[in-house]
Design an enzyme around this catalytic site. Sequence first.
Site, PDB file in Angstrom:
ATOM      1  CG  ASP A  26      27.274  53.306  62.210  1.00  0.00           C
ATOM      2  OD1 ASP A  26      28.507  53.170  62.304  1.00  0.00           O
ATOM      3  OD2 ASP A  26      26.541  52.516  61.578  1.00  0.00           O
TER       4      ASP A  26
ATOM      5  CE1 TYR B 205      33.227  45.659  58.706  1.00  0.00           C
ATOM      6  CE2 TYR B 205      32.382  44.271  60.481  1.00  0.00           C
ATOM      7  CZ  TYR B 205      32.160  45.117  59.411  1.00  0.00           C
ATOM      8  OH  TYR B 205      30.886  45.430  59.052  1.00  0.00           O
ATOM      9  CE  LYS B 206      32.859  49.793  58.070  1.00  0.00           C
ATOM     10  NZ  LYS B 206      32.598  49.009  56.872  1.00  0.00           N
TER      11      LYS B 206
ATOM     12  CG  PHE C 199      26.056  50.789  55.771  1.00  0.00           C
ATOM     13  CD1 PHE C 199      26.894  50.811  54.666  1.00  0.00           C
ATOM     14  CD2 PHE C 199      25.644  49.563  56.257  1.00  0.00           C
ATOM     15  CE1 PHE C 199      27.321  49.633  54.060  1.00  0.00           C
ATOM     16  CE2 PHE C 199      26.062  48.374  55.662  1.00  0.00           C
ATOM     17  CZ  PHE C 199      26.906  48.414  54.559  1.00  0.00           C
TER      18      PHE C 199
ATOM     19  NE  ARG D  24      33.497  52.545  49.913  1.00  0.00           N
ATOM     20  CZ  ARG D  24      33.083  51.898  50.997  1.00  0.00           C
ATOM     21  NH1 ARG D  24      32.329  52.521  51.876  1.00  0.00           N
ATOM     22  NH2 ARG D  24      33.393  50.636  51.192  1.00  0.00           N
TER      23      ARG D  24
HETATM   24  C1  LIG Z   1      28.070  52.855  58.685  1.00  0.00           C
HETATM   25  C2  LIG Z   1      28.006  51.352  58.722  1.00  0.00           C
HETATM   26  N1  LIG Z   1      27.205  50.744  59.629  1.00  0.00           N
HETATM   27  C3  LIG Z   1      27.136  49.385  59.686  1.00  0.00           C
HETATM   28  C4  LIG Z   1      27.890  48.599  58.830  1.00  0.00           C
HETATM   29  C5  LIG Z   1      27.797  47.098  58.860  1.00  0.00           C
HETATM   30  O1  LIG Z   1      27.302  46.542  59.968  1.00  0.00           O
HETATM   31  P1  LIG Z   1      27.481  44.969  60.214  1.00  0.00           P
HETATM   32  O2  LIG Z   1      28.894  44.780  60.682  1.00  0.00           O
HETATM   33  O3  LIG Z   1      26.449  44.651  61.192  1.00  0.00           O
HETATM   34  O4  LIG Z   1      27.307  44.269  58.905  1.00  0.00           O
HETATM   35  C6  LIG Z   1      28.744  49.194  57.899  1.00  0.00           C
HETATM   36  C7  LIG Z   1      29.579  48.386  56.948  1.00  0.00           C
HETATM   37  O5  LIG Z   1      29.507  47.200  56.780  1.00  0.00           O
HETATM   38  C8  LIG Z   1      28.781  50.592  57.847  1.00  0.00           C
HETATM   39  O6  LIG Z   1      29.570  51.189  56.957  1.00  0.00           O
HETATM   40  N1  LIG Z   2      30.695  44.489  56.308  1.00  0.00           N
HETATM   41  C1  LIG Z   2      30.935  44.076  55.043  1.00  0.00           C
HETATM   42  C2  LIG Z   2      30.582  42.770  54.658  1.00  0.00           C
HETATM   43  O1  LIG Z   2      29.979  41.972  55.573  1.00  0.00           O
HETATM   44  C3  LIG Z   2      30.822  42.318  53.355  1.00  0.00           C
HETATM   45  C4  LIG Z   2      31.450  43.170  52.460  1.00  0.00           C
HETATM   46  C5  LIG Z   2      31.784  44.468  52.799  1.00  0.00           C
HETATM   47  C6  LIG Z   2      31.494  44.929  54.095  1.00  0.00           C
HETATM   48  C7  LIG Z   2      31.743  46.320  54.489  1.00  0.00           C
HETATM   49  O2  LIG Z   2      32.207  46.540  55.564  1.00  0.00           O
HETATM   50  C8  LIG Z   2      31.290  47.403  53.617  1.00  0.00           C
HETATM   51  C9  LIG Z   2      31.375  48.755  54.280  1.00  0.00           C
HETATM   52  N2  LIG Z   2      30.616  48.857  55.498  1.00  0.00           N
HETATM   53  C10 LIG Z   2      30.965  49.929  53.429  1.00  0.00           C
HETATM   54  O3  LIG Z   2      31.117  51.032  53.909  1.00  0.00           O
HETATM   55  O4  LIG Z   2      30.507  49.787  52.323  1.00  0.00           O
END
Ligand SMILES: Cc1ncc(COP(=O)(O)O)c(C=O)c1O
Ligand SMILES: Nc1c(O)cccc1C(=O)C[C@H](N)C(=O)O
Length: 407
Positions: free
Chosen positions: A194, A219-220, A124, A366
């Site tokens: 991660d 939050y997932k 990511f 997805r």
């Molecule tokens: C693998 C992964 N790492 C990190 C994040 C996001 O991190 P953050 O909550 O800091 O935006 C996501 C999705 O948003 C993710 O899918």
């Molecule tokens: N973290 C998100 C956000 O801040 C805004 C919109 C979406 C997200 C998501 O969690 C996307 C997610 N991590 C992904 O796998 O694409």
Amino acid sequence: MSREECAELDAADPLAALRAEFELPGGVVYLAGNSLGALPKAAAERVGEMVREEWGRGLVGSWNAAGWFDLPRAAGDRIAPLIGAAPGEVVVGDSTSVNVFKVVAAALGLRPGRRVILSDLDNFPTDRYMIEGAAGALGPYEIRDVTAATLAGALDADVAAVVLSEVDYRTGARYDMAETTRLVQDAGAIMIWDLCHSAGALPVELNACGVDFAVGCTYKYLNGGPGSPAFVFAASRHLAEARQPLSGWHGHAAPFAFEPSYRPAEGATRFLVGTPPVLSYGGLMASLDLWEKADIADVRAKSVSLTSLFIRLVEERCPELELVSPRDPERRGSQVAFRHAEGYAIVRAAIDRGVVGDFRAPDILRFGFAPLYVSHTDVWDAADVLADVFETGAWRDPAYARRLAVT
Ligand SMILES: Cc1ncc(COP(=O)(O)O)c(C=O)c1O
Ligand SMILES: Nc1c(O)cccc1C(=O)C[C@H](N)C(=O)O
């Protein structure tokens, strides 16, 4: 497989009763729990009570009386069993992005003299961006890109740390955590996982795999609510020595001694930084109550059943879609991805017909399957809607060509 047979599978599902604990809008099949988990009914009540009672009446005394100060540790100890960690090894605070920075910094400190960080090209992007930031701020360090296929060949005596997501956010492909961790550590490097797409989606055994550090969001699949704080895991063997440079007072050994200089707290508390977003822990704690009623082995069995069924039905009814996720359930997380050049319009058309998945550029559709609230009949209905979107050509509506700014 008929819809009736799907209903029979649901009737035998040991997790079926948990669905009623979630607020799910009627007429919607929610397959985006891998982006934002659904709302546990108790979370709305819990946050409301925190606002009215703890904040409204308890005021500043709630830092002690309502346990606000200890929420990052209390939440961490409740997440620990879901990821194979011990009490005291996990704290909850900040975002996954910020936590990546902290654990990369800690890892680099544990491997002085080594100047290379390996990062998955498919990770990511925020992980990659944070590694770049850490390498620049603490370095110079060299970042080398790897894939699952090239990782082994890239490990040498210069590598300090390796950062990978166990489950790929686009394809759902899953690394073998035990084998990969061993490979990385045999080369003398620190292993950082991660777990954003793993925690609450499948059993994770951090300590059994000997993992050094891990991060992940809540939050997932953990359903903590939008922007709920992320977790960070540090193996107990590293806790005395590991240091991270975001040396805020909530990570200090004695925050209320107001000492002029930083001294890291014992244990994983040293990975905390500043004041926790207290209300955001309310939703998470309510959701973790539900997790105590779920056996993670049942969660995994149901996840495999849901994702396998979805692949089978979609391949039967939508031959236009090309499977991107691994076909072997052992090698995939709790999501299924397909490829189609018009994927964006197809996802938008399906959302308008009540099936909420998402799109990842350039061409990935997805679908996430959160076993606490997604059923086998949901899977059947989702495949039915997708088939209809193709049969009617609904996705060709020009309204679906216009890209939304977010998600
Ligand atoms: C693998 C992964 N790492 C990190 C994040 C996001 O991190 P953050 O909550 O800091 O935006 C996501 C999705 O948003 C993710 O899918
Ligand atoms: N973290 C998100 C956000 O801040 C805004 C919109 C979406 C997200 C998501 O969690 C996307 C997610 N991590 C992904 O796998 O694409």
